[in-house]
Design a protein around this motif. Structure first.
Motif, PDB file in Angstrom:
ATOM      1  N   ARG A  56       0.861  -1.176   0.000  1.00 35.11           N
ATOM      2  CA  ARG A  56       0.000   0.000   0.000  1.00 35.11           C
ATOM      3  C   ARG A  56       0.900   1.229   0.000  1.00 35.11           C
ATOM      4  O   ARG A  56       1.935   1.262   0.682  1.00 35.11           O
ATOM      5  CB  ARG A  56      -0.918  -0.004   1.220  1.00 35.11           C
ATOM      6  N   TYR A  57       0.501   2.245  -0.743  1.00 36.63           N
ATOM      7  CA  TYR A  57       1.322   3.439  -0.903  1.00 36.63           C
ATOM      8  C   TYR A  57       0.538   4.685  -0.504  1.00 36.63           C
ATOM      9  O   TYR A  57      -0.636   4.836  -0.857  1.00 36.63           O
ATOM     10  CB  TYR A  57       1.811   3.558  -2.346  1.00 36.63           C
ATOM     11  N   PHE A  58       1.224   5.562   0.243  1.00 31.41           N
ATOM     12  CA  PHE A  58       0.596   6.757   0.776  1.00 31.41           C
ATOM     13  C   PHE A  58       1.430   7.985   0.405  1.00 31.41           C
ATOM     14  O   PHE A  58       2.623   7.874   0.115  1.00 31.41           O
ATOM     15  CB  PHE A  58       0.465   6.661   2.296  1.00 31.41           C
ATOM     16  N   LEU A  59       0.802   9.138   0.439  1.00 32.43           N
ATOM     17  CA  LEU A  59       1.499  10.373   0.109  1.00 32.43           C
ATOM     18  C   LEU A  59       1.909  11.094   1.394  1.00 32.43           C
ATOM     19  O   LEU A  59       1.066  11.362   2.254  1.00 32.43           O
ATOM     20  CB  LEU A  59       0.604  11.276  -0.734  1.00 32.43           C
ATOM     21  N   ASN A  60       3.201  11.396   1.521  1.00 34.58           N
ATOM     22  CA  ASN A  60       3.710  12.019   2.742  1.00 34.58           C
ATOM     23  C   ASN A  60       3.691  13.541   2.679  1.00 34.58           C
ATOM     24  O   ASN A  60       4.274  14.212   3.532  1.00 34.58           O
ATOM     25  CB  ASN A  60       5.123  11.510   3.062  1.00 34.58           C
ATOM     26  N   TYR A  99      -2.165  15.210   2.294  1.00 30.80           N
ATOM     27  CA  TYR A  99      -1.257  14.356   3.049  1.00 30.80           C
ATOM     28  C   TYR A  99      -2.019  13.151   3.614  1.00 30.80           C
ATOM     29  O   TYR A  99      -3.083  13.293   4.196  1.00 30.80           O
ATOM     30  CB  TYR A  99      -0.623  15.142   4.204  1.00 30.80           C
ATOM     31  N   GLY A 100      -1.448  11.953   3.430  1.00 30.69           N
ATOM     32  CA  GLY A 100      -2.067  10.732   3.946  1.00 30.69           C
ATOM     33  C   GLY A 100      -2.895   9.988   2.924  1.00 30.69           C
ATOM     34  O   GLY A 100      -3.341   8.872   3.182  1.00 30.69           O
ATOM     35  N   ALA A 101      -3.117  10.586   1.762  1.00 35.55           N
ATOM     36  CA  ALA A 101      -3.926   9.932   0.730  1.00 35.55           C
ATOM     37  C   ALA A 101      -3.246   8.636   0.266  1.00 35.55           C
ATOM     38  O   ALA A 101      -2.023   8.561   0.168  1.00 35.55           O
ATOM     39  CB  ALA A 101      -4.122  10.862  -0.454  1.00 35.55           C
ATOM     40  N   GLU A 102      -4.055   7.641  -0.019  1.00 32.55           N
ATOM     41  CA  GLU A 102      -3.527   6.391  -0.573  1.00 32.55           C
ATOM     42  C   GLU A 102      -3.640   6.423  -2.097  1.00 32.55           C
ATOM     43  O   GLU A 102      -4.614   6.966  -2.640  1.00 32.55           O
ATOM     44  CB  GLU A 102      -4.298   5.190  -0.034  1.00 32.55           C
ATOM     45  N   VAL A 103      -2.647   5.871  -2.760  1.00 36.23           N
ATOM     46  CA  VAL A 103      -2.667   5.753  -4.218  1.00 36.23           C
ATOM     47  C   VAL A 103      -2.290   4.329  -4.611  1.00 36.23           C
ATOM     48  O   VAL A 103      -1.673   3.608  -3.830  1.00 36.23           O
ATOM     49  CB  VAL A 103      -1.692   6.750  -4.901  1.00 36.23           C
ATOM     50  N   PHE A 161       7.111  11.966  -3.058  1.00 37.60           N
ATOM     51  CA  PHE A 161       6.007  12.071  -2.109  1.00 37.60           C
ATOM     52  C   PHE A 161       5.363  10.719  -1.790  1.00 37.60           C
ATOM     53  O   PHE A 161       4.401  10.665  -1.035  1.00 37.60           O
ATOM     54  CB  PHE A 161       4.937  13.024  -2.644  1.00 37.60           C
ATOM     55  N   VAL A 162       5.879   9.634  -2.373  1.00 33.34           N
ATOM     56  CA  VAL A 162       5.274   8.313  -2.202  1.00 33.34           C
ATOM     57  C   VAL A 162       6.011   7.532  -1.117  1.00 33.34           C
ATOM     58  O   VAL A 162       7.243   7.471  -1.117  1.00 33.34           O
ATOM     59  CB  VAL A 162       5.294   7.520  -3.524  1.00 33.34           C
ATOM     60  N   ALA A 163       5.253   6.954  -0.179  1.00 32.54           N
ATOM     61  CA  ALA A 163       5.840   6.181   0.907  1.00 32.54           C
ATOM     62  C   ALA A 163       4.963   4.974   1.223  1.00 32.54           C
ATOM     63  O   ALA A 163       3.768   4.959   0.907  1.00 32.54           O
ATOM     64  CB  ALA A 163       5.989   7.052   2.152  1.00 32.54           C
ATOM     65  N   THR A 164       5.559   3.972   1.832  1.00 35.42           N
ATOM     66  CA  THR A 164       4.786   2.785   2.226  1.00 35.42           C
ATOM     67  C   THR A 164       4.200   2.946   3.624  1.00 35.42           C
ATOM     68  O   THR A 164       3.380   2.137   4.044  1.00 35.42           O
ATOM     69  CB  THR A 164       5.663   1.524   2.189  1.00 35.42           C
ATOM     70  N   ARG A 165       4.628   3.980   4.333  1.00 33.99           N
ATOM     71  CA  ARG A 165       4.052   4.274   5.652  1.00 33.99           C
ATOM     72  C   ARG A 165       4.237   5.762   5.956  1.00 33.99           C
ATOM     73  O   ARG A 165       5.098   6.419   5.381  1.00 33.99           O
ATOM     74  CB  ARG A 165       4.691   3.413   6.743  1.00 33.99           C
ATOM     75  N   GLY A 180     -12.679   8.059   1.344  1.00 35.75           N
ATOM     76  CA  GLY A 180     -11.238   8.115   1.513  1.00 35.75           C
ATOM     77  C   GLY A 180     -10.559   6.768   1.401  1.00 35.75           C
ATOM     78  O   GLY A 180      -9.405   6.617   1.775  1.00 35.75           O
ATOM     79  N   GLN A 181     -11.287   5.756   0.871  1.00 40.80           N
ATOM     80  CA  GLN A 181     -10.748   4.399   0.782  1.00 40.80           C
ATOM     81  C   GLN A 181     -10.990   3.801  -0.598  1.00 40.80           C
ATOM     82  O   GLN A 181     -11.993   4.081  -1.238  1.00 40.80           O
ATOM     83  CB  GLN A 181     -11.379   3.492   1.841  1.00 40.80           C
ATOM     84  N   PHE A 182     -10.061   2.912  -1.003  1.00 42.08           N
ATOM     85  CA  PHE A 182     -10.210   2.218  -2.276  1.00 42.08           C
ATOM     86  C   PHE A 182     -11.195   1.053  -2.191  1.00 42.08           C
ATOM     87  O   PHE A 182     -11.803   0.669  -3.184  1.00 42.08           O
ATOM     88  CB  PHE A 182      -8.851   1.657  -2.733  1.00 42.08           C
TER      89      PHE A 182
END
Length: 399
Positions: free
Chosen positions: A22-26, A47-51, A78-82, A156-158
């Motif tokens: 899962r990938y989130f935007l920091n 910030y915190g959005a999942e893509v 801007f992409v992070a796993t946590r 806010g969820q897939f």
């Protein structure tokens, strides 16, 4: 041939890895039409959005899918796993999405701008309605499209289980009650359609605001309802006005507890102690339960996980201890609830009379018509009316 097979294997595991991660935007960022910060953009991420990643990183950019199913490009940085407290959290000052902590919602959000908004299962007007939302309801939003006619995911969820969609134009900053009042008051009296639209928004927003706003909201809405001269709408509105009047003068918690402190059921002439009786008396009065079942009770709020189900009532039963706890009663000529000697709820009680007598003691919501609550110590009575008469009383225990 072996090299080709090896390449396919690597590709498979690479795709699988991205599918599972899962990938989130920091930081705040935007969804661009191409891998270039000068390109046109489609919308705003908070910030915190999942893509979902749709490609490997190329020249510092990922192709991604947003939670409203739009596809575009975002910077790799801007992409992070946590997410963690060390994130820089670069803010986009033009991003309309609100952060949590405004006393309405804890995370990224906006508010519903219209009355009776249908939230869809898919970004399609013909898709199934998953929920009806009211003016002023906060909704979770992590990605907001720029185009007012595009769809936005307000969960806010897939996940298909939780995803809900509406059009971008129906969400925004929280509507201002006084501004809506002014908008209503300046309309020509003959403009019934627009007066009804704003009147509905006023009423819904009032239920989402201070109780003092209910009276002025209904005062205006009722003017339109009388113009429409729809008997059912008139009756429903008058009932809601009575509810709102009671809620505006709501009793203090200690007054409500004192009012219901000695409440008990009378079931076929048998008095319960609060809502308890022996298992033997339960069976003696109602016979062998037509249905029994074990109900999971993770919170430990019920007497037992064993439940007896009768046409007249439901009870949690501990057979070894010879105890029964009433959890739900169907109100009829045999069953009633005595809140105190001067307040008896039986099958003759109409919804209108209930509101007039006990409106200052109840909890109510425009989202749950004909359903009310009365607070007790560690639980509440939930009363449901059907066809204008008291139908069921359930004891809802807090976890």
């Amino acid at each position: 041939m072996k090299k080709y097979h090896f390449f396919l294997t690597l590709l498979f595991f690479s795709v699988l890895m991205h599918a599972q991660e899962r990938y989130f935007l920091n930081s705040d960022t935007r969804l661009y039409t191409s891998a270039n910060a000068s390109a046109e953009f489609l919308g705003y991420f908070k910030y915190g959005a999942e893509v979902q990643l749709l490609s490997e990183s190329k020249n510092g950019w990922y192709k991604v899918k947003a939670d409203n199913l739009s596809e575009g490009y975002i910077p790799e940085k801007f992409v992070a796993t946590r997410l963690n407290s060390k994130d820089v959290k670069v803010r986009d000052n033009e991003n309309p999405i609100l952060e949590g902590g405004d006393n309405y919602y804890g995370g990224n959000h906006l508010f519903v701008l219209v009355a009776g908004l249908k939230a869809r299962a898919q970004p399609d007007k013909n898709s199934k309605t998953k929920e009806i939302l009211n003016t002023g309801d906060p909704v979770a939003i992590n990605y907001l499209p720029k185009n007012q006619e595009d769809w936005v995911n307000i969960s806010g969820q897939f996940s298909d289980e939780y995803a809900r969609f509406t059009l971008r134009k129906f969400v925004g900053k929280r509507p201002d009650f006084n501004t809506l009042i002014k908008d209503f008051d300046k309309l020509d009296v003959s403009n019934i359609t627009e007066r009804k639209t704003i009147g509905e928004r006023l009423v819904e927003l009032a239920w989402n605001s201070e109780t003092t706003t209910l009276a002025p909201a209904y005062q205006r809405y009722y003017e339109v309802v009388k113009q429409l001269n729809d008997p059912k709408l008139l009756a429903d509105t008058e009932l809601n006005m009575a509810i709102a009047k009671g809620i505006a003068k709501h009793k203090k918690p200690e007054e409500i507890l004192a009012f219901v402190k000695k409440s008990e059921f009378i079931l076929k002439g048998i008095k319960t102690k609060a809502w308890y009786l022996t298992q033997k008396d339960l069976v003696k009065t109602f016979g062998k339960a037509p249905k029994t079942a074990n109900v999971s009770d993770e919170c430990g709020v019920y007497l037992s996980e064993l439940f007896y189900y009768y046409p007249d009532l439901e009870a949690s039963v501990d057979e070894q201890k010879n105890q029964a706890e009433i959890t739900k009663v169907f109100i009829n000529e045999n069953n009633k609830l005595v809140l105190n000697p001067n307040a008896i709820l039986d099958h003759t009680l109409t919804e209108k009379a209930f509101i007039e007598k006990y409106g200052t003691y109840i909890g109510a919501s425009i989202k749950a018509p004909h359903s009310y609550s009365i607070q007790i110590e560690d639980s509440e009575f939930r009363l449901e009316f059907k066809d204008g008469k008291l139908f069921t009383i359930e004891i809802f225990f807090y976890c």
